[in-house]
Structure formats: C-alpha cells, structure tokens
Design an enzyme around this catalytic site. Structure first.
Site, PDB file in Angstrom:
ATOM      1  N   GLU A  63       0.834  -1.220   0.000  1.00 29.53           N
ATOM      2  CA  GLU A  63       0.000   0.000   0.000  1.00 29.53           C
ATOM      3  C   GLU A  63       0.862   1.261   0.000  1.00 29.53           C
ATOM      4  OE1 GLU A  63      -3.181   0.090  -0.316  1.00 29.53           O
ATOM      5  OE2 GLU A  63      -4.090  -1.676   0.597  1.00 29.53           O
ATOM      6  N   HIS A  94      -3.597   2.485   8.632  1.00 33.03           N
ATOM      7  CA  HIS A  94      -4.698   1.704   8.048  1.00 33.03           C
ATOM      8  C   HIS A  94      -4.847   0.408   8.833  1.00 33.03           C
ATOM      9  CE1 HIS A  94      -7.078  -0.820   5.492  1.00 33.03           C
ATOM     10  NE2 HIS A  94      -6.071  -1.640   5.271  1.00 33.03           N
TER      11      HIS A  94
HETATM   12 ZN   LIG Z   1      -6.248  -3.615   4.559  1.00 35.13          ZN
END
Ligand SMILES: [Zn+2]
Length: 267
Positions: free
Chosen positions: A113, A136
């Site tokens: 990410e 996150h």
């Molecule tokens: Zn995730």
C-alpha cells in the site's frame, strides 16, 4: 546518533502495531502504518546499511527528499515489536522512487500500500502542515457498518456523530467513504487522497479504515473513536426506542466546545 530502532517514533509505531492486533483489527498481515520524520528526527539515527533503491512512478513532489518510517509488506502486527529490523524500515523519498536506508532486513520491502500512503501524506500536507501519520487497519465494527449503512460521506458522518456525544468534537471534519475497491493499487490511492483533502478519516467499504494525523496517537485515537461509534451503531440500529442525538443537540455541543462541524450535514 542511535540505531533507527531506538527512535521514539519507531518504538511507538511498534507498540501501536501490537495494540491494534490486540484490538482484533490487524489479523495476519492486515494493516499498515507510516510516519513522516521531522528534520530533527532524521539527524538522530545513523545509517550503516547499504541503501537499496526501488523505482516507483509519479511520486508527489511535496514528498521528495522526505524520510518515512513504514511497515513492511506481509508484516504480522502481532510480531512487529519483536522483529523491528525486518518489519519496519525507513525510506528516503526520491523523484523516481525511494531508497531504503534502514531496516527491511532479509530483503523485505515496504507495504504493497506504499503508493496509497505517499498520496495520502501528500494530500494531507497540502491542507495541514502539522500532518505526519497514516494508519490503516481492519477495525471490525466500522467494516461491519459498511454492510448495513448507506455508503455516503454525509450520511455516514451523521450516523457516527449521533452515536457518542464527543464524536463531533473528535472528528468535526467527518469521514469519507469509498465503495468497495481492489486494494493496493493506484486507483484506491488516488480515491483515498481525494477524500483526504477535506477530512482525516476514510472508510474503505467491506475492508477497513484509514486515519491520518499529527502523531500516531492522534491517528489511532480517530480510529478508536470512529470504531466505538460504529460498534454502538451496530448494536442498536435495529432496536432503538429513542430518537438518539438530534441535530440541535450536536450544534449545542459544537457551540459549547467552539467546534465548527463540516457543512451540509446538520440542519
Ligand atoms: Zn487492509
């Protein structure tokens, strides 16, 4: 000068990964965290590793030259605090990608990410110079709520504000919500960053939550608050016998605490 693992921010980040795992929000390798270092923090640790350059296209220009602490791809948050050298690293952001300057031993690399993290940092820095952190995770009840609630920024914000009196003080800028999307690609990164231009929290439907802030504690506090509200929503939405907190009552709270709520949500 110290080893990067001794930086206060790295220790706090490793503690936070364990806390989030204990909350049940980071099963297996779920979740990722990044932290923009200040110039002072950059000078506090030594580099004794051979730098590793990784190419990445379309780096936001306001991040070039900045240093970022970030969790590794595939890192299990239950285990991070006992394996920081392999699961947390420091990168220097460059025009054509980034250089790993500390950590990520055993040839590990940052979370898949990472591009979403970079776009999110960039978007928040544009509107808030005190911004430092992106967190996150897969907070349970807010993910549950995306199965039973309309996926609209204003409607979701209003429902969350209505669950706990202090929500509107903690996140007067509300939340943004994305429809279900594939994770880890440029598209979700861009969509998240767009939402972050006017709020600090983005809900990823049927997936989890992302919060930004000026510190790890700040960003995590937002997630705790949103998820607490979502938990109360999930436990009560189909069995209520009261009207809950009214618009007028929320405006009274804002008035008393000197908070300006996001426009267009309360009447
Ligand atoms: Zn995730």
């Amino acid at each position: 000068m110290t080893k990067y693992t001794e930086l206060t921010a790295v220790k706090e980040l490793a503690d936070l990964t364990y806390t989030m795992w204990q909350m049940g929000w980071d099963e297996k390798n779920g979740g990722n965290i990044s932290y923009l270092l200040s110039e002072k923090e950059v000078k506090e640790f030594y580099r004794d590793q051979v730098p590793r350059f990784i190419e990445l296209k379309n780096i936001p220009s306001n991040l070039i030259g900045r240093y970022l602490i970030i969790t590794a791809s595939g890192s299990n948050f239950r285990l991070v605090k006992d394996s920081i050298e392999t699961t947390v690293g420091v990168i220097k952001i460059k025009q054509e990608g980034y250089t790993i300057i500390a950590g990520f031993e055993n040839n590990n690399q940052p979370t898949s990410e990472i591009y979403m993290h970079l776009l999110s940092h960039s978007a928040r820095l544009e509107v808030d110079p005190t911004h430092r952190v992106v967190v996150h995770n897969h907070a349970t009840e807010i993910s549950e709520m995306t199965f039973v609630h309309e996926l609209d920024d204003k409607a979701l914000t209003r429902s969350l504000w209505g669950m706990v009196t202090e929500c509107i003080i903690v996140f007067p800028d509300g939340v943004g919500v994305l429809p279900w999307m594939v994770c880890g690609n440029e598209e979700i990164g861009k969509a998240t960053a767009k939402k972050l231009t006017n709020c600090r929290i983005v809900i990823w439907s049927h997936h989890g939550i992302l919060a930004t802030g000026s510190s790890l504690n700040d960003a995590f506090g937002l997630i705790e608050t949103v998820n607490k509200a979502a938990k109360i929503y999930m436990n009560t939405f189909d069995k209520r016998i009261t009207k809950g907190i009214t618009d007028k009552q929320l405006l009274d709270v804002c008035d008393f605490f000197g908070v300006t709520p996001k426009k267009g949500i309360l009447n």
